[in-house]
Design a protein around this motif. Structure first.
Motif, PDB file in Angstrom:
ATOM      1  N   GLU A 423      31.484  41.176  35.541  1.00  0.00           N
ATOM      2  CA  GLU A 423      32.021  41.752  36.773  1.00  0.00           C
ATOM      3  C   GLU A 423      32.923  40.757  37.498  1.00  0.00           C
ATOM      4  O   GLU A 423      33.908  41.150  38.136  1.00  0.00           O
ATOM      5  CB  GLU A 423      30.873  42.203  37.679  1.00  0.00           C
ATOM      6  N   VAL A 424      32.588  39.478  37.419  1.00  0.00           N
ATOM      7  CA  VAL A 424      33.473  38.463  38.009  1.00  0.00           C
ATOM      8  C   VAL A 424      34.839  38.513  37.337  1.00  0.00           C
ATOM      9  O   VAL A 424      35.880  38.501  38.007  1.00  0.00           O
ATOM     10  CB  VAL A 424      32.847  37.057  37.854  1.00  0.00           C
ATOM     11  N   ALA A 425      34.844  38.584  36.013  1.00  0.00           N
ATOM     12  CA  ALA A 425      36.111  38.622  35.290  1.00  0.00           C
ATOM     13  C   ALA A 425      36.904  39.883  35.626  1.00  0.00           C
ATOM     14  O   ALA A 425      38.134  39.824  35.784  1.00  0.00           O
ATOM     15  CB  ALA A 425      35.851  38.535  33.788  1.00  0.00           C
ATOM     16  N   ARG A 426      36.220  41.025  35.713  1.00  0.00           N
ATOM     17  CA  ARG A 426      36.923  42.263  36.091  1.00  0.00           C
ATOM     18  C   ARG A 426      37.566  42.115  37.471  1.00  0.00           C
ATOM     19  O   ARG A 426      38.685  42.580  37.706  1.00  0.00           O
ATOM     20  CB  ARG A 426      35.943  43.439  36.086  1.00  0.00           C
ATOM     21  N   SER A 427      36.843  41.493  38.378  1.00  0.00           N
ATOM     22  CA  SER A 427      37.391  41.304  39.726  1.00  0.00           C
ATOM     23  C   SER A 427      38.566  40.338  39.710  1.00  0.00           C
ATOM     24  O   SER A 427      39.545  40.512  40.456  1.00  0.00           O
ATOM     25  CB  SER A 427      36.292  40.790  40.657  1.00  0.00           C
ATOM     26  N   LYS A 428      38.518  39.316  38.845  1.00  0.00           N
ATOM     27  CA  LYS A 428      39.642  38.385  38.734  1.00  0.00           C
ATOM     28  C   LYS A 428      40.900  39.085  38.216  1.00  0.00           C
ATOM     29  O   LYS A 428      42.016  38.701  38.575  1.00  0.00           O
ATOM     30  CB  LYS A 428      39.268  37.230  37.812  1.00  0.00           C
ATOM     31  N   VAL A 429      40.713  40.082  37.381  1.00  0.00           N
ATOM     32  CA  VAL A 429      41.864  40.856  36.914  1.00  0.00           C
ATOM     33  C   VAL A 429      42.574  41.500  38.107  1.00  0.00           C
ATOM     34  O   VAL A 429      43.809  41.492  38.200  1.00  0.00           O
ATOM     35  CB  VAL A 429      41.432  41.929  35.895  1.00  0.00           C
ATOM     36  N   LEU A 430      41.794  42.036  39.042  1.00  0.00           N
ATOM     37  CA  LEU A 430      42.404  42.647  40.231  1.00  0.00           C
ATOM     38  C   LEU A 430      43.080  41.602  41.104  1.00  0.00           C
ATOM     39  O   LEU A 430      44.138  41.860  41.696  1.00  0.00           O
ATOM     40  CB  LEU A 430      41.349  43.406  41.030  1.00  0.00           C
TER      41      LEU A 430
END
Length: 539
Positions: A423-430
């Motif tokens: 989820e951290v990585a998904r948020s970093k994409v944003l």
């Protein structure tokens, strides 16, 4: 003396939680008292022999009736109803509960057994949708428990009150009552069956509202509790599911799948169909994240076969496979038929993702706003992080990086605090996409590269591929997916012939790809192309 010694050894084994020894010694003894029959029934239940448990309870009930001990008979009838209802024989269980009520009709009002029978009343009203009546029943359970100082009854009453408050939207109050119930468990005040029930109710409630910090702490405690009883069968399936959920949160996907598989086997063996469906649905979610779509679909189908609807995971799988209209139809149906903030909170984040992909930004915005409002009211970390992510995604879809960036950063920080790398990585994409829209390409590349690296480490193939497409638009000079595959093999030291064999291409086609790569990256040789790949984290 031999019979007396055997009984003493059985009772001692029961006290030290050696359920198998207690069961073996008691089941081979004769002339058991009502108390010994209750112990035998409990030991049988805890080693997973429900038939033996029911037989012992029936013997105890008959013995109490013959001895004229009406209240004792009521207690045995209560347990018969509980065990039968738990294993799905509701009609018979309801009959025993009704018999217990009839036996109490001529007894004094001021007896603790009336509180125990309110437990069956609570679940009956809950099944009928009579929530005010169920709340009154739970209040009565707690009242009687406090009057008689009964820790089992008190913990069960607090659980009933807490879950009802949660489903009515009063989540912080409900969780506080569950915490209070757990005090008795942690202090060792509860009998084993009630302790196991309270453990599982607490963790399930935390998972439902994404209170992952609480869920993780109590899952560790439940694991220790189960491990201290080697012969224990009930509650071990729930324990495995909850361990799997926490492992999935922390990105340990292989270990999570092993726990879900173990839980499914335990549930299926005990006849807990819906619970087995939950384990399979969780398994499907992990497989979907890893890009193992056929296996994920099989897991979801099996979950549905056990009577559990694997959503929103199935809708997200449809989306991942390009079946966007089907995914949109599924989430619209789910949102239309699902009431209650707790249940809706589990669907909204997936719905936002699907609706944005389907080109319905207004519906996605409404779903994100609803999730944000629920997260604020509930105050649970996972929900707040999920809501921030959804708000950022909606803002980006509307071309508004100024609104998206603070929400994406908040999501990154909150998921990081929960130790949730995916989820951290998904948020970093944003965050990276927001930087790109703001014209800060260097910062965007750094965030996207970090996300791609995490996805690669986790084995989250679809997410990694999506980020690579975002990165390569700038960092790889517009390489196609096939050209990127060729470049990686070149960087790994493969010859043209080896690359052709690996990718099932002709040598001539590989040579053409290499020419295109050299041109797009503006490099003169294979060595320079491999260096470019390493420098830009394309491996």
């Amino acid at each position: 003396m031999g019979i007396v010694d055997d009984l003493e050894r059985a009772r001692a084994a029961f006290e030290r939680r050696d359920w198998a020894t207690a069961y073996d010694r008691l089941s081979s003894s004769t002339g058991l008292s009502a108390g010994d029959l209750e112990t035998l029934a409990t030991a049988a239940y805890l080693i997973g022999d429900n038939d033996a448990c029911i037989r012992a309870l029936q013997r105890g009930y008959r013995l109490q009736v013959d001895d004229g001990d009406t209240l004792g008979a009521v207690r045995f009838a209560f347990w018969l109803a509980l065990v039968l209802n738990t294993r799905g024989e509701v009609a018979i269980g309801t009959g025993w509960a009704a018999r217990a009520e009839r036996l109490l009709a001529d007894q004094p009002e001021d007896v603790v057994e009336r509180g125990y029978l309110r437990i069956h009343d609570f679940f009956r009203r809950l099944d009928q949708g009579d929530f005010p009546g169920a709340l009154r029943a739970s209040d009565r359970i707690v009242e009687v428990a406090r009057q008689f100082g009964d820790p089992d009854l008190l913990a069960q009453g607090l659980v009933c009150q807490g879950r009802l408050l949660m489903y009515s939207g009063r989540v912080p109050e409900g969780l506080a009552l569950l915490d209070e119930a757990m005090v008795g468990v942690a202090a060792g005040e509860l009998s084993p069956i009630f302790a196991g029930n309270v453990y599982c109710a607490m963790i399930e409630g935390c998972q439902e509202v994404q209170d992952f910090a609480r869920a993780s702490a109590w899952t560790a405690a439940l694991t220790r509790w189960c491990d201290s009883q080697p012969d224990l069968v009930p509650f071990t399936g729930q324990c495995a599911v909850h361990r799997g959920q926490i492992l999935r949160l922390h990105g340990a996907y292989g270990e999570a799948l092993a726990e879900f598989d173990d839980a499914c086997r335990r549930y299926a063996a005990s006849g807990a169909q819906t619970a087995a469906g939950l384990a399979l649905s969780e398994c499907g979610d992990v497989l979907r994240i890893r890009g193992e779509f056929p296996s994920a679909e099989t897991a979801y189908d099996q979950a549905a076969g056990f009577g559990y609807e694997p959503q929103p995971g199935r809708a997200l799988l449809l989306l991942a496979r390009g079946r966007v209209p089907g995914a949109v139809a599924a989430v619209r149906r789910l949102l239309g038929e699902t009431g209650g903030e707790v249940h809706r909170s589990r669907l909204l984040a997936g719905a936002v993702e699907v609706l944005l992909a389907g080109g319905y930004p207004d519906e996605a915005s409404a779903a994100a706003a609803e999730l944000a409002a629920i997260a604020t009211g509930f105050g649970c970390g996972g929900l707040r992080a999920s809501a921030a992510y959804c708000l950022a995604a909606v803002a980006l879809a509307g071309g508004d990086p100024d609104d998206a960036l603070p929400q994406a950063r908040a999501a990154t920080q909150q998921w990081s605090g929960l130790q949730a790398p995916y989820e951290v990585a998904r948020s970093k994409v944003l965050v990276g996409r927001s930087f790109r829209l703001l014209g800060d390409e260097d910062s965007a590349t750094a965030e996207l590269t970090s996300a791609a690296r995490t996805f690669g480490e986790l084995g989250a193939v679809p997410a990694r591929q999506e980020v690579e497409r975002l990165l390569h638009r700038e960092t790889a000079g517009g390489l196609t997916g096939r050209e990127l595959e060729v470049l990686r093999l070149v960087a790994s030291g493969n010859s043209n012939s080896e690359i052709a064999q690996r990718l099932v291409l002709s040598d001539k086609t590989v040579a053409r790809h290499l020419t295109n790569i050299f041109t797009k990256l503006d490099v003169p040789s294979r060595t320079a192309a491999a260096a470019y790949a390493r420098d830009h984290d394309l491996l």
